[in-house]
Design a protein around this motif. Structure first.
Motif, PDB file in Angstrom:
ATOM      1  N   ALA A  46       0.827  -1.206   0.000  1.00 42.04           N
ATOM      2  CA  ALA A  46       0.000   0.000   0.000  1.00 42.04           C
ATOM      3  C   ALA A  46       0.863   1.259   0.000  1.00 42.04           C
ATOM      4  O   ALA A  46       0.587   2.224  -0.734  1.00 42.04           O
ATOM      5  CB  ALA A  46      -0.933  -0.003   1.214  1.00 42.04           C
ATOM      6  N   PHE A  47       1.909   1.269   0.801  1.00 45.08           N
ATOM      7  CA  PHE A  47       2.807   2.423   0.823  1.00 45.08           C
ATOM      8  C   PHE A  47       3.510   2.597  -0.523  1.00 45.08           C
ATOM      9  O   PHE A  47       3.709   3.728  -0.994  1.00 45.08           O
ATOM     10  CB  PHE A  47       3.841   2.266   1.943  1.00 45.08           C
ATOM     11  N   ARG A  48       3.877   1.485  -1.154  1.00 42.67           N
ATOM     12  CA  ARG A  48       4.531   1.571  -2.469  1.00 42.67           C
ATOM     13  C   ARG A  48       3.593   2.203  -3.489  1.00 42.67           C
ATOM     14  O   ARG A  48       4.013   3.027  -4.313  1.00 42.67           O
ATOM     15  CB  ARG A  48       4.943   0.178  -2.950  1.00 42.67           C
ATOM     16  N   SER A  49       2.324   1.819  -3.448  1.00 42.55           N
ATOM     17  CA  SER A  49       1.376   2.318  -4.447  1.00 42.55           C
ATOM     18  C   SER A  49       1.018   3.777  -4.226  1.00 42.55           C
ATOM     19  O   SER A  49       0.730   4.503  -5.179  1.00 42.55           O
ATOM     20  CB  SER A  49       0.101   1.458  -4.427  1.00 42.55           C
ATOM     21  N   LEU A  54       4.962  10.692  -4.885  1.00 36.47           N
ATOM     22  CA  LEU A  54       5.845  11.753  -4.391  1.00 36.47           C
ATOM     23  C   LEU A  54       6.908  12.125  -5.420  1.00 36.47           C
ATOM     24  O   LEU A  54       7.350  13.271  -5.494  1.00 36.47           O
ATOM     25  CB  LEU A  54       6.531  11.312  -3.091  1.00 36.47           C
ATOM     26  N   LEU A  55       7.318  11.142  -6.203  1.00 34.25           N
ATOM     27  CA  LEU A  55       8.293  11.397  -7.266  1.00 34.25           C
ATOM     28  C   LEU A  55       7.605  11.771  -8.565  1.00 34.25           C
ATOM     29  O   LEU A  55       8.062  12.656  -9.293  1.00 34.25           O
ATOM     30  CB  LEU A  55       9.168  10.161  -7.471  1.00 34.25           C
ATOM     31  N   LEU A  56       6.475  11.142  -8.837  1.00 34.65           N
ATOM     32  CA  LEU A  56       5.848  11.273 -10.146  1.00 34.65           C
ATOM     33  C   LEU A  56       5.148  12.614 -10.354  1.00 34.65           C
ATOM     34  O   LEU A  56       5.241  13.203 -11.441  1.00 34.65           O
ATOM     35  CB  LEU A  56       4.848  10.131 -10.342  1.00 34.65           C
ATOM     36  N   VAL A  57       4.428  13.091  -9.345  1.00 33.26           N
ATOM     37  CA  VAL A  57       3.670  14.335  -9.519  1.00 33.26           C
ATOM     38  C   VAL A  57       4.582  15.526  -9.822  1.00 33.26           C
ATOM     39  O   VAL A  57       4.346  16.263 -10.796  1.00 33.26           O
ATOM     40  CB  VAL A  57       2.789  14.616  -8.288  1.00 33.26           C
ATOM     41  N   ALA A 181       6.423   6.839 -20.663  1.00 32.92           N
ATOM     42  CA  ALA A 181       6.573   6.095 -19.416  1.00 32.92           C
ATOM     43  C   ALA A 181       6.109   6.888 -18.197  1.00 32.92           C
ATOM     44  O   ALA A 181       5.421   6.349 -17.316  1.00 32.92           O
ATOM     45  CB  ALA A 181       8.033   5.676 -19.234  1.00 32.92           C
ATOM     46  N   VAL A 182       6.473   8.170 -18.117  1.00 28.31           N
ATOM     47  CA  VAL A 182       6.136   8.978 -16.944  1.00 28.31           C
ATOM     48  C   VAL A 182       4.631   9.151 -16.815  1.00 28.31           C
ATOM     49  O   VAL A 182       4.052   8.970 -15.740  1.00 28.31           O
ATOM     50  CB  VAL A 182       6.835  10.351 -17.004  1.00 28.31           C
ATOM     51  N   SER A 183       3.971   9.476 -17.911  1.00 22.02           N
ATOM     52  CA  SER A 183       2.519   9.685 -17.888  1.00 22.02           C
ATOM     53  C   SER A 183       1.792   8.391 -17.547  1.00 22.02           C
ATOM     54  O   SER A 183       0.852   8.380 -16.739  1.00 22.02           O
ATOM     55  CB  SER A 183       2.041  10.220 -19.237  1.00 22.02           C
ATOM     56  N   ALA A 184       2.222   7.270 -18.162  1.00 23.18           N
ATOM     57  CA  ALA A 184       1.560   5.996 -17.922  1.00 23.18           C
ATOM     58  C   ALA A 184       1.703   5.556 -16.466  1.00 23.18           C
ATOM     59  O   ALA A 184       0.728   5.141 -15.826  1.00 23.18           O
ATOM     60  CB  ALA A 184       2.135   4.926 -18.849  1.00 23.18           C
ATOM     61  N   LEU A 185       2.908   5.667 -15.919  1.00 24.55           N
ATOM     62  CA  LEU A 185       3.129   5.252 -14.535  1.00 24.55           C
ATOM     63  C   LEU A 185       2.384   6.167 -13.564  1.00 24.55           C
ATOM     64  O   LEU A 185       1.879   5.712 -12.535  1.00 24.55           O
ATOM     65  CB  LEU A 185       4.621   5.250 -14.218  1.00 24.55           C
ATOM     66  N   THR A 186       2.290   7.450 -13.887  1.00 18.96           N
ATOM     67  CA  THR A 186       1.552   8.380 -13.030  1.00 18.96           C
ATOM     68  C   THR A 186       0.078   7.999 -12.985  1.00 18.96           C
ATOM     69  O   THR A 186      -0.545   7.986 -11.907  1.00 18.96           O
ATOM     70  CB  THR A 186       1.701   9.820 -13.540  1.00 18.96           C
ATOM     71  N   ILE A 187      -0.493   7.676 -14.121  1.00 18.57           N
ATOM     72  CA  ILE A 187      -1.898   7.278 -14.160  1.00 18.57           C
ATOM     73  C   ILE A 187      -2.109   5.969 -13.405  1.00 18.57           C
ATOM     74  O   ILE A 187      -3.089   5.811 -12.666  1.00 18.57           O
ATOM     75  CB  ILE A 187      -2.369   7.160 -15.616  1.00 18.57           C
ATOM     76  N   LEU A 229      11.169   4.713  -4.314  1.00 19.42           N
ATOM     77  CA  LEU A 229      12.105   3.801  -4.958  1.00 19.42           C
ATOM     78  C   LEU A 229      11.414   2.922  -5.992  1.00 19.42           C
ATOM     79  O   LEU A 229      12.001   2.589  -7.037  1.00 19.42           O
ATOM     80  CB  LEU A 229      12.779   2.919  -3.891  1.00 19.42           C
ATOM     81  N   THR A 230      10.168   2.554  -5.722  1.00 14.87           N
ATOM     82  CA  THR A 230       9.407   1.718  -6.635  1.00 14.87           C
ATOM     83  C   THR A 230       9.247   2.368  -8.000  1.00 14.87           C
ATOM     84  O   THR A 230       9.303   1.693  -9.039  1.00 14.87           O
ATOM     85  CB  THR A 230       8.020   1.423  -6.036  1.00 14.87           C
ATOM     86  N   ALA A 231       9.065   3.687  -8.004  1.00 17.45           N
ATOM     87  CA  ALA A 231       8.776   4.380  -9.259  1.00 17.45           C
ATOM     88  C   ALA A 231       9.980   4.443 -10.191  1.00 17.45           C
ATOM     89  O   ALA A 231       9.823   4.453 -11.412  1.00 17.45           O
ATOM     90  CB  ALA A 231       8.279   5.794  -8.958  1.00 17.45           C
ATOM     91  N   ILE A 232      11.179   4.482  -9.632  1.00 13.35           N
ATOM     92  CA  ILE A 232      12.369   4.734 -10.450  1.00 13.35           C
ATOM     93  C   ILE A 232      12.604   3.649 -11.506  1.00 13.35           C
ATOM     94  O   ILE A 232      12.694   3.957 -12.707  1.00 13.35           O
ATOM     95  CB  ILE A 232      13.612   4.928  -9.557  1.00 13.35           C
ATOM     96  N   PRO A 233      12.723   2.357 -11.134  1.00 14.23           N
ATOM     97  CA  PRO A 233      12.959   1.357 -12.187  1.00 14.23           C
ATOM     98  C   PRO A 233      11.778   1.203 -13.139  1.00 14.23           C
ATOM     99  O   PRO A 233      11.968   0.876 -14.313  1.00 14.23           O
ATOM    100  CB  PRO A 233      13.222   0.065 -11.405  1.00 14.23           C
ATOM    101  N   LEU A 234      10.549   1.448 -12.644  1.00  9.86           N
ATOM    102  CA  LEU A 234       9.403   1.363 -13.534  1.00  9.86           C
ATOM    103  C   LEU A 234       9.439   2.466 -14.591  1.00  9.86           C
ATOM    104  O   LEU A 234       9.056   2.259 -15.746  1.00  9.86           O
ATOM    105  CB  LEU A 234       8.102   1.446 -12.732  1.00  9.86           C
ATOM    106  N   LEU A 235       9.897   3.644 -14.195  1.00 12.70           N
ATOM    107  CA  LEU A 235      10.071   4.728 -15.159  1.00 12.70           C
ATOM    108  C   LEU A 235      11.115   4.347 -16.207  1.00 12.70           C
ATOM    109  O   LEU A 235      10.916   4.560 -17.409  1.00 12.70           O
ATOM    110  CB  LEU A 235      10.491   6.012 -14.440  1.00 12.70           C
ATOM    111  N   LEU A 236      12.220   3.788 -15.742  1.00  9.00           N
ATOM    112  CA  LEU A 236      13.280   3.381 -16.668  1.00  9.00           C
ATOM    113  C   LEU A 236      12.799   2.274 -17.601  1.00  9.00           C
ATOM    114  O   LEU A 236      13.059   2.306 -18.805  1.00  9.00           O
ATOM    115  CB  LEU A 236      14.502   2.905 -15.875  1.00  9.00           C
TER     116      LEU A 236
END
Length: 304
Positions: A46-49, A54-57, A181-187, A229-236
């Motif tokens: 839940a915290f990861r999701s 915090l990074l994406l917005v 990638a950024v827009s998709a992961l943010t959504i 931290l979760t968002a970083i590799p998913l963005l890459l």
């Protein structure tokens, strides 16, 4: 002619580099989430999701893509596709955190080894990429390795296997959605946030062991940091998927992730390796080299 070839290779090289970095980070994740093994896996999930935002917005506003986000929400086909990928990646995260918390990082590592080959198989079925005999031989060896591992343990590692296949489906869908990638992961994170936030509130008030993380500043910091931290590799990874590199070619790099997980399990966490486990991993590594040979000789290619 040489300049044309060089120009065509540059985007593919970029895709390979982005994929490489994402898999290295994923492979080292057990070192981080092992510190949270006393926290219920669903709380960590839940915290990861929630806190990935915090990074994406800020990144969305920095890149001036807020209008793209709004436009995508007005496209039901893409919005639905990203809702499905959100569920798939959350399932993948949850299983991984659960396996690490149960000191079964080896199970996660072995099951993750089948992920690239399942991705390759899916790319053959859905993206019209082809394999030669060596490629199919690698898939067969991976199947044999899982059978040996399952026989030795006494049960099929269903959690890790389902996690691997969920990421395969995630990869296929994300490859087909024409969104950066950024827009998709943010959504995806926006879709996940209400569920994650609601669970955090309920867990904080209802779970008997909630004091282990609610009243522990260090643990809370790790939980929030895990989201970022979760968002970083998913963005890459998402950025790599938007390059011309073949999904089957990119998937070979995915072996870096379970290999690093394997090293974390054996070297850092000191999980015991039985004979059957060594046999399974050796067969998997043979499959890896066989598939690498196939890729080197251009046995995997896109069928037009």
């Amino acid at each position: 002619m040489a300049s044309v070839i060089s120009a065509s290779r540059e985007p593919q090289q970029k895709g390979m580099e982005l994929g490489l970095l994402s898999y290295v980070l994923w492979g080292l994740f057990p070192l981080y989430f092992y510190l949270l093994q006393d926290v219920p896996p669903l709380v960590t999930l839940a915290f990861r999701s929630v806190f990935a935002l915090l990074l994406l917005v800020p990144l969305i506003f920095f890149l001036k893509r807020e209008t793209i986000i709004w436009h995508i929400f007005q496209q039901p086909k893409y919005a639905l596709g990203l809702f499905v990928t959100m569920m798939l990646i959350c399932f993948n995260w949850g299983v991984f955190v659960w396996l690490v918390s149960k000191n079964q990082t080896l199970h996660a590592s072995l099951a993750s080894y089948i992920g690239p080959l399942s991705t390759v198989f899916a790319s053959v079925l859905f993206l019209h990429e082809r394999l030669d005999f060596a490629g199919y031989g690698a898939i067969f060896l991976a199947f044999v390795a899982v059978l040996i591992f399952s026989f030795g343990v006494g049960e099929v590692p269903w959690g890790g296997i389902l996690s691997a296949f969920s990421f395969t489906i995630y990869s296929i869908i994300r490859k087909l959605i024409p969104i950066d990638a950024v827009s998709a992961l943010t959504i995806e994170s926006i879709f996940a946030m209400p569920f994650g936030l609601a669970f955090i509130i309920v867990a904080g008030f209802s779970f008997a062991d909630s004091s282990l993380w609610v009243n522990n500043p260090w643990t809370m910091t790790l939980l929030i940091g895990g989201g970022v931290l979760t968002a970083i590799p998913l963005l890459l990874f998402g950025a790599a998927m938007k390059t011309p590199v073949n999904l089957s070619t990119l998937s070979i790099l995915q072996y870096i992730c379970p290999t690093l997980q394997f090293l974390c399990a054996v070297v850092v966490f000191h999980e015991k390796m039985a004979v059957f486990q060594w046999i399974s991993f050796i067969i998997i590594w043979v499959a890896l080299f066989l598939f690498a040979y196939s890729l080197k000789h251009h046995a995997v290619y896109v069928h037009h």
